[in-house]
Each structure stands twice: as C-alpha cells, then as structure tokens.
Design an enzyme around this catalytic site. Structure first.
Site, PDB file in Angstrom:
ATOM      1  N   GLU A 190     -59.017 -41.663  54.745  1.00  0.00           N
ATOM      2  CA  GLU A 190     -59.626 -42.724  55.551  1.00  0.00           C
ATOM      3  C   GLU A 190     -58.927 -44.059  55.333  1.00  0.00           C
ATOM      4  OE1 GLU A 190     -63.206 -40.329  53.875  1.00  0.00           O
ATOM      5  OE2 GLU A 190     -61.066 -40.593  53.448  1.00  0.00           O
TER       6      GLU A 190
ATOM      7  N   CYS B 131     -66.375 -40.764  50.868  1.00  0.00           N
ATOM      8  CA  CYS B 131     -67.004 -40.967  49.561  1.00  0.00           C
ATOM      9  C   CYS B 131     -67.709 -42.319  49.510  1.00  0.00           C
ATOM     10  CB  CYS B 131     -65.974 -40.865  48.444  1.00  0.00           C
ATOM     11  SG  CYS B 131     -64.730 -42.177  48.454  1.00  0.00           S
TER      12      CYS B 131
ATOM     13  N   TRP C 277     -39.295  -2.689  49.460  1.00  0.00           N
ATOM     14  CA  TRP C 277     -40.545  -3.421  49.601  1.00  0.00           C
ATOM     15  C   TRP C 277     -41.521  -2.600  50.443  1.00  0.00           C
ATOM     16  CZ3 TRP C 277     -41.425  -7.894  47.030  1.00  0.00           C
ATOM     17  CH2 TRP C 277     -40.318  -8.601  46.554  1.00  0.00           C
TER      18      TRP C 277
ATOM     19  N   THR D 235     -47.833  -5.669  34.962  1.00  0.00           N
ATOM     20  CA  THR D 235     -46.948  -6.019  36.081  1.00  0.00           C
ATOM     21  C   THR D 235     -45.630  -6.584  35.573  1.00  0.00           C
ATOM     22  OG1 THR D 235     -48.777  -6.414  37.622  1.00  0.00           O
ATOM     23  CG2 THR D 235     -46.707  -7.548  38.084  1.00  0.00           C
TER      24      THR D 235
ATOM     25  N   ASP E 208     -42.180  -4.600  36.467  1.00  0.00           N
ATOM     26  CA  ASP E 208     -41.351  -5.154  37.543  1.00  0.00           C
ATOM     27  C   ASP E 208     -40.455  -6.314  37.149  1.00  0.00           C
ATOM     28  OD1 ASP E 208     -42.616  -3.373  39.289  1.00  0.00           O
ATOM     29  OD2 ASP E 208     -44.259  -4.773  39.628  1.00  0.00           O
TER      30      ASP E 208
ATOM     31  N   GLY F 192     -51.782  -5.204  39.111  1.00  0.00           N
ATOM     32  CA  GLY F 192     -51.801  -3.772  39.325  1.00  0.00           C
ATOM     33  C   GLY F 192     -53.201  -3.203  39.282  1.00  0.00           C
ATOM     34  N   PRO F 193     -53.340  -1.872  39.322  1.00  0.00           N
ATOM     35  CA  PRO F 193     -54.648  -1.221  39.424  1.00  0.00           C
ATOM     36  C   PRO F 193     -55.617  -1.562  38.303  1.00  0.00           C
ATOM     37  CG  PRO F 193     -52.862   0.353  39.743  1.00  0.00           C
ATOM     38  CD  PRO F 193     -52.225  -0.908  39.289  1.00  0.00           C
TER      39      PRO F 193
END
Length: 369
Positions: A46, A69, A176, A202, A206, A302-303
């Site tokens: 503003e 505000c 991918w 992960t 990777d 991951g899982p």
C-alpha cells in the site's frame, strides 16, 4: 483486483517471512499507483502504491490483496497512511490472518469514513498466502508433499540393467519419470518455498542437489533440510559439496560425535532433535523450522518418509505429478507406513504440464490453528 494479485505474485520469494501483497490505486478509471511488498525494502504494498500515486490518491479507490495493517511492526500502520492520503474507497481480497491485525484494519478505515469492500477474489488471495496464514497462527510452516509417479503409483522406473528401481526421486538412472514441463513447475514450487525437506534415503539413493533452478529472484537461499537420524550423510555427496550456508541436517546423534564434527567442518549446520520411538520427532522438526521463520516447506522424499509424515498428520497439501508411464513393478510405491488413514481430500484440482497431469489436494486447512 486481478492486477493486484498479479503484482502480489511478483513478491513470491521476495516477501517471506511477510505475506505477499499487491496493491493498485485507481482514480477516474486510471491506475495512478501500484506496488508489491518486498521484505528487504520494508514498505508494504500500500505504501509503495501511495508513494507512486502521490496527490492522485485523494478520492481514489485502493485495491489490495490483504487487509491493510493497523499496528506498528517493522513499519508504521498502513491504515493511517491510507487515511492521510485521502483514499475514498478500499477494496480488499481477504482479511489478515495475523491475529494482531485481523479485522482491525478494516475497522480503522471504516471509522475514518472510508468505504470498505471485502472478499473480492478471496480464494485466490488465500491460496497465495496460505503459508503465511499457517505460520503466523501456529509458528510452524505449511507443508506441501510433492511426488512424481507413474500411472501405477511408483516413484521410479525399473533400472534397465537391474530391473529393480531403488531410486526415491523422479528418475531411475538417467531416465526421468516426468516431462520437462513438470520439472520446470517443480522448480517454480521450490522457488515459492522457504525450505526443501528430504530424508537421508533419497540422498543415499540419488545424490541430488535439491536446489532452486527456476532462475527467479529470491531474497534468501532455499534452505535444504535433510532428516538423518543416524547421521549417515556422506561428506562427498553433492548436497554437502555445494553447501553454502543453506544446508541443515536434523539428527538425534550427539553433536560431539566425529561424524557430526566432520560435516560441520564441511559447512553443514547440524541440529540435534529429540527422538520419538527411535526416530526424529516431526513436531520438533516443524518447531525448529518455524523458529527460523520458515513459512513453507516442500517435501520431496521416498516411500518411507512420505508414509511417515502422512501418518504423523503434518502434511497440508499434496501435489502429485502423474506421467503417462507404467513401471510394471511395485518396488518404489508412493508411501509406506504400517498404519495410517488420511482424512478426505479437499479442494481437489488438476493441472496439465506437457503430457503429465498434476493432482493437487488439501489434507489440512492453512487458515485454522
């Protein structure tokens, strides 16, 4: 208001830990001032717009994506500047989720004789500031779980040689799962987040970088956070090699251990958290990140970690990218957990990125305590 929302989006990556806000001042059908909030420049949207409009703000309508505000913070109250400028009408998208200001800004403007219109494009504005709403009320970040999957629900494709995928990210080997368009969207998601959270599994599988490669401007580096209860993070991993005051490892291992000291020497910040059933307590993780003014967390894991966070009930939103591919083997499922039952998904919507379909849904409301 759509123009104000567009301006607010320009503050993504630049406004946190404040909300992203855009403002447009219109007089006689002409925009005479506009602006958006950037944390380092201090001025709220503003004030930026009022400074641009100058005397033309008198008798004008001010469109803003968040309630102005009315309290003293890093800057003075915007409501008083709006009143002094002679603005005749204020149109706002949403009420401020900050309990310190919620509804008080509108009340102050109304008492000054300014017409106030609210809830214009409210849903768009709320989505834009769902992370701020969560953090300002709970002091814990908004958590989005993102995954890329095959149509049969796998996080990785079988390795062409081994026929067994061990990857927990978007690719197996050099392939991918998702398209370039989806991967570009993921980087935009990283850009809009204060932190990226993953598990040690992960990293070991990777060796990812987990960086924001969107090319968009941001005020502070994306904080890369690794949950590593036994402190197995290799010193030669790419994430450690590229650590630049942006890598945080959360563990239950004492900080005086030789491994902890070696990682610290490599520039890694390590914080020891309390354990729950032998694992890192997720509530303690969120409290630690919230203390650092991390408003939003993107979880890419991951899982095992996916299942654990879903079971713990700390995920607010799911974004799942489905690629038109079939893994054919159930080796890396989306989530693993012995017992968990998710609440009904809310506000389900889909988006297309190249050949992929992204499903977005909410598990928890950001605007509730």
């Amino acid at each position: 208001m759509q123009h104000a929302l567009m301006l607010a989006r320009r503050g993504i990556g630049l406004a946190s830990p404040n909300p992203t806000v855009g403002c447009v001042i219109v007089r006689d059908g002409e925009i005479v001032g506009e602006g958006f909030h950037r944390y380092e420049l201090r001025d709220h949207a503003e004030i930026v717009a009022l400074k641009a409009a100058k005397e033309k703000a008198r008798g004008a309508t001010l469109y803003v994506t968040l309630e102005p505000c009315s309290h003293q913070g890093r800057t003075g109250p915007c409501t008083e500047e709006i009143i002094v400028a002679g603005v005749q009408r204020v149109v706002a998208a949403m009420q401020d989720p900050n309990p310190v200001n919620s509804s008080r800004g509108f009340e102050r403007l109304g008492l000054a004789g300014i017409e106030v219109v609210t809830d214009v494009c409210e849903e768009e504005a709320r989505r834009l500031n769902e992370a701020f709403a969560c953090w300002i009320r709970t002091k814990k970040p908004f958590v989005t779980l993102k995954s890329a999957l095959t149509l049969d629900g796998q996080l990785a494709l079988p390795h062409p040689a081994k026929k067994k995928a061990k990857s927990s990210s978007e690719r197996s080997g050099a392939e991918w799962i998702t398209s370039e368009e989806s991967r570009a969207e993921v980087h935009r998601m990283r850009h809009a987040s204060d932190a990226l959270l993953t598990g040690i599994g992960t990293i070991l599988a990777d060796d990812p970088q987990l960086t924001d490669r969107s090319g968009l401007p941001r005020r502070r580096r994306l904080l890369r956070v690794v949950l590593d209860s036994k402190l197995r993070l290799p010193s030669k991993s790419r994430i450690v090699q590229k650590a630049d005051d942006d890598l945080l490892v959360l563990t239950v291992v004492p900080l005086k251990s030789p491994k902890a000291r070696a990682l610290q020497s490599a520039g890694v910040e390590i914080v020891q958290l309390k354990a729950k059933n032998g694992r890192i307590d997720f509530r303690a993780v969120l409290a630690e990140l919230g203390r650092r003014e991390i408003l939003s967390v993107l979880l890419e894991a991951g899982p095992a970690l996916n299942g654990a966070v879903l079971a713990a009930g700390i995920v607010h939103k799911l974004v799942l990218f489905y690629a038109p591919k079939i893994a054919g083997e159930s080796t890396v499922p989306f989530a693993l957990a012995p017992h968990f039952k998710l609440p009904p998904l809310q506000n389900l919507c889909t988006h297309q990125f190249g050949p992929d379909i992204a499903v977005e849904a909410y598990l928890r409301a950001a605007f509730s305590n």
